[in-house]
Write an enzyme that holds these catalytic residues in place. Structure first.
Site, PDB file in Angstrom:
ATOM      1  N   THR A 141       0.872  -1.187   0.000  1.00 44.12           N
ATOM      2  CA  THR A 141       0.000   0.000   0.000  1.00 44.12           C
ATOM      3  C   THR A 141       0.906   1.233   0.000  1.00 44.12           C
ATOM      4  OG1 THR A 141      -1.659  -1.239   1.216  1.00 44.12           O
ATOM      5  CG2 THR A 141      -1.996   1.114   1.087  1.00 44.12           C
ATOM      6  N   LYS A 167       3.646  -6.741   4.241  1.00 44.57           N
ATOM      7  CA  LYS A 167       3.385  -5.380   3.789  1.00 44.57           C
ATOM      8  C   LYS A 167       3.044  -4.535   5.002  1.00 44.57           C
ATOM      9  CE  LYS A 167       0.114  -3.387   2.785  1.00 44.57           C
ATOM     10  NZ  LYS A 167      -0.449  -2.568   3.874  1.00 44.57           N
ATOM     11  N   THR A 178       1.976  -5.947  12.117  1.00 46.42           N
ATOM     12  CA  THR A 178       2.487  -6.246  10.785  1.00 46.42           C
ATOM     13  C   THR A 178       1.650  -5.770   9.624  1.00 46.42           C
ATOM     14  OG1 THR A 178       2.968  -8.052   9.296  1.00 46.42           O
ATOM     15  CG2 THR A 178       1.374  -8.484  10.997  1.00 46.42           C
ATOM     16  N   GLU A 262       6.684   5.018   7.368  1.00 44.73           N
ATOM     17  CA  GLU A 262       6.360   6.187   6.557  1.00 44.73           C
ATOM     18  C   GLU A 262       7.249   7.376   6.924  1.00 44.73           C
ATOM     19  OE1 GLU A 262       1.730   4.916   5.715  1.00 44.73           O
ATOM     20  OE2 GLU A 262       2.229   6.146   7.447  1.00 44.73           O
ATOM     21  N   ASN A 385       0.574  11.041   5.608  1.00 42.78           N
ATOM     22  CA  ASN A 385      -0.677  10.750   6.299  1.00 42.78           C
ATOM     23  C   ASN A 385      -1.676  11.885   6.293  1.00 42.78           C
ATOM     24  OD1 ASN A 385      -0.556   7.968   7.270  1.00 42.78           O
ATOM     25  ND2 ASN A 385       1.395   8.702   8.058  1.00 42.78           N
ATOM     26  N   THR A 390      -9.129   9.474   2.310  1.00 40.13           N
ATOM     27  CA  THR A 390     -10.083   8.370   2.386  1.00 40.13           C
ATOM     28  C   THR A 390     -10.725   8.148   1.037  1.00 40.13           C
ATOM     29  OG1 THR A 390     -11.643  10.029   3.172  1.00 40.13           O
ATOM     30  CG2 THR A 390     -10.708   8.539   4.776  1.00 40.13           C
TER      31      THR A 390
END
Lengths: 390, 390
Positions: A141, A167, A178, A262, A385, A390
């Site tokens: 992702t 992932k 995870t 991230e 983020n 969404t």
């Protein structure tokens, strides 16, 4: 080299869930039914596929379908039906007998999953790529690189392979940290032992990492063994060897997740040493790993050990600050509650040049130690983020 | 209008702790000894002045010395001696009889406090400015604006004033979340009642806010009453009126801290409604308030309610996701575990134009509700905390 254990095939499919021309569905298929164990998020708000995977813990599993781009979380009863329909479609496509399929999802929360598109892609699986590398990319992702590893070792002269895929880059918290991970092996292991190993190894790998302290609704760790190597794990030394290799696979994947956290620029290892009990070690490790002030200081290459001491102090562990010591990289800089002089400029330079940093926190005298992995918090975390809509 | 209660004086002094030509010491002096109550950080790693202020909880207090620029935390026994010497110097300077002084600090952790400079500034206090506005500025660290308020109201035809000062913008967590705050009044209150009021009001003000979830080593809330209005709080309705005004002072200050949260662009009110028990409300409020993913979504003006649901789910509260509902601003967007359609573009616009946002989380049916205040997480939070060096 990445390779699948005997009898396993991994596919990368295109379903067009969120974007066109992107492989967004991965599929694992075993030629024979697998013994299945799993660990899942402890979030009370859990996704529909987590419910499905939990229900099937007593079944043998032969196929796993994983999509990125949509988490199928907070989607109510309809979401559960979608997850179930995907599993049923996979079972039909592969004509499974005495075994079932799993369906897993990651991505945006609260949006209905386009199950039809996924089912269509499964039915056309023969036109897709069969490759572990491509599978590991299809499940990504916000990951910036795929995470996968294979280990092959011999037991009784025969090869056993353990391959792991994961992932996850955000919404990573120590309690099943995870997002999604798959460990597959061609060893033959008793179901009870397999379950025990999985839970034991998770504690010091996927449950010891954090990126942002946000626990996902979808975290799932799936462990499948099909026994097709013909090697049964029996004796203690065989089990120890198997466990060691499985640990290395899981540790590698969990560290890769943190490294890919991230916006992260550093992998930070927090060792809590010489603690009297396990629970206090966990509390200290979690608090320090998740402290925004600790994480931003690392991003700024600032050896701000005071923030580490403060986080240890509010962790909830029984701490006497007059017995607390902290090592920064290789230097003791806080000893029994007293700061020691150190060359701040030199330490800042060391931090600037380090992709991996070790911090040791020694709260007292005891025999228990525990490792945690976290990362720094950068502008890019905020960017990723704030802008991931969404 | 900001004014001190009768008999109180507030000073702003220059000690040169970290920077020259900056007022970095504030001092409160009362003409008569005060009844003293306090609430302090629950951090096990607490600063030397916290130790001192706790030891003096049974004493009457007449002077308070507060410095910014250095927290006197993690400084060992020497740090405690420094805090004590400052208090003793203040007692000597003001020739206190039957009352003591307090010494408080905020700023960098782990660096020895230049106590001599502070003592020198106290001794020269007559050359400094006496003003509540200047006092509120002298105690600032990363605050971008001073935080102070006065309330005057009548009991039995006589004026009572309550004045509150606070400092804090980062290292703010719900468990005593104020960094430093001072509530001073000229009412006469029984010591036991004063203590009870303080703890009761803290629960819904300073203990219900968060900026970054990092609990300070120095958090202290000091409540002093000198009785010089000549009004004694006796009857229930008098106490209620006093409490209402004290609450407004404390709520104003705690909201100002969140509004000034490092890098914050929005004040976010989280109301957890209709919960069966207080503990679950607190768990949900704290988890949602501290979630990095929730906070970054608000910075990006993204109505990402899924992250709110996820944080409520991992809060540790007993939650059944099929009974969970969420209001975003004034709209019900998640009802009993099912997403409701809403105009995302419109909601994003609303967020863009809002300095204050209300979120309601309704996990079930119960009679308990609780409010929390948090802020978004922006690039500037990272900047401020990556660059604020030790």
């Amino acid at each position: 080299m990445l390779k699948n254990p005997i009898g396993f095939k991994t596919y990368a499919l295109e379903a067009g869930i969120k974007y066109q021309n992107k492989k967004d569905v991965g599929m694992i298929y075993s030629e024979t039914p697998c013994v299945y164990a799993g660990v899942f998020t402890s979030n009370k708000v859990f996704a529909a596929p987590v419910k499905l995977c939990r229900e099937r813990l007593k079944d043998k599993i032969q196929t796993v379908v994983v999509n990125s781009g949509n988490a199928n979380a907070c989607t109510g009863e309809e979401g559960y039906q979608d997850a179930l329909n995907i599993a049923l479609a996979a079972e039909k496509t592969f004509e499974l007998k005495n075994a079932k399929a799993l369906s897993l999802s990651t991505g945006v929360i609260g949006v209905r999953l386009p199950a039809d598109k996924i089912i269509l892609s499964i039915q056309k699986y023969q036109k897709s790529v069969e490759s572990p590398e491509e599978f590991s990319k299809a499940i990504m992702t916000t990951d910036s690189f795929p995470k996968a590893i294979s280990k092959t070792f011999k037991i009784n002269g025969k090869d056993i392979t353990i391959t792991g895929f994961a992932k996850g880059a955000g919404m990573i918290s120590p309690n099943m940290a995870t997002m999604l991970a798959f460990i597959i092996t061609d060893a033959f292991i008793d179901a009870k032992i397999q379950k025990k190993i999985l839970h034991e190894l998770t504690e010091n790998t996927f449950n010891a990492i954090t990126v942002d302290g946000d626990m996902s609704t979808n975290d799932s760790l799936i462990f499948l063994s099909n026994g097709m190597s013909g090697v049964k794990i029996n004796k203690k030394e065989e089990l120890d060897l198997f466990k060691q290799n499985a640990f290395e696979v899981m540790e590698f994947l969990s560290k890769e997740i943190v490294r890919d956290g991230e916006g992260a620029t550093k992998l930070i290892e927090i060792r809590v040493e010489n603690v009297k009990n396990k629970e206090d070690a966990k509390k200290i490790g979690n608090a320090v790993s998740n402290s925004l002030l600790v994480k931003t200081a690392f991003f700024g290459n600032d050896p701000n050990w005071g923030r580490i001491a403060a986080a240890a102090g509010y962790s909830g562990a029984k701490i006497d600050q007059d017995k607390l010591s902290i090592y920064f990289i290789d230097q003791l800089i806080f000893q029994n509650g007293k700061p020691l002089p150190f060359d701040k400029k030199e330490m800042t330079e060391k931090l600037k040049n380090s992709k991996e940093v070790l911090i040791k926190i020694i709260p007292e005298t005891g025999s228990f130690s525990k490792r945690f992995f976290t990362c720094d918090l950068s502008y890019d975390y905020v960017k990723i983020n704030a802008e991931y809509t969404t």
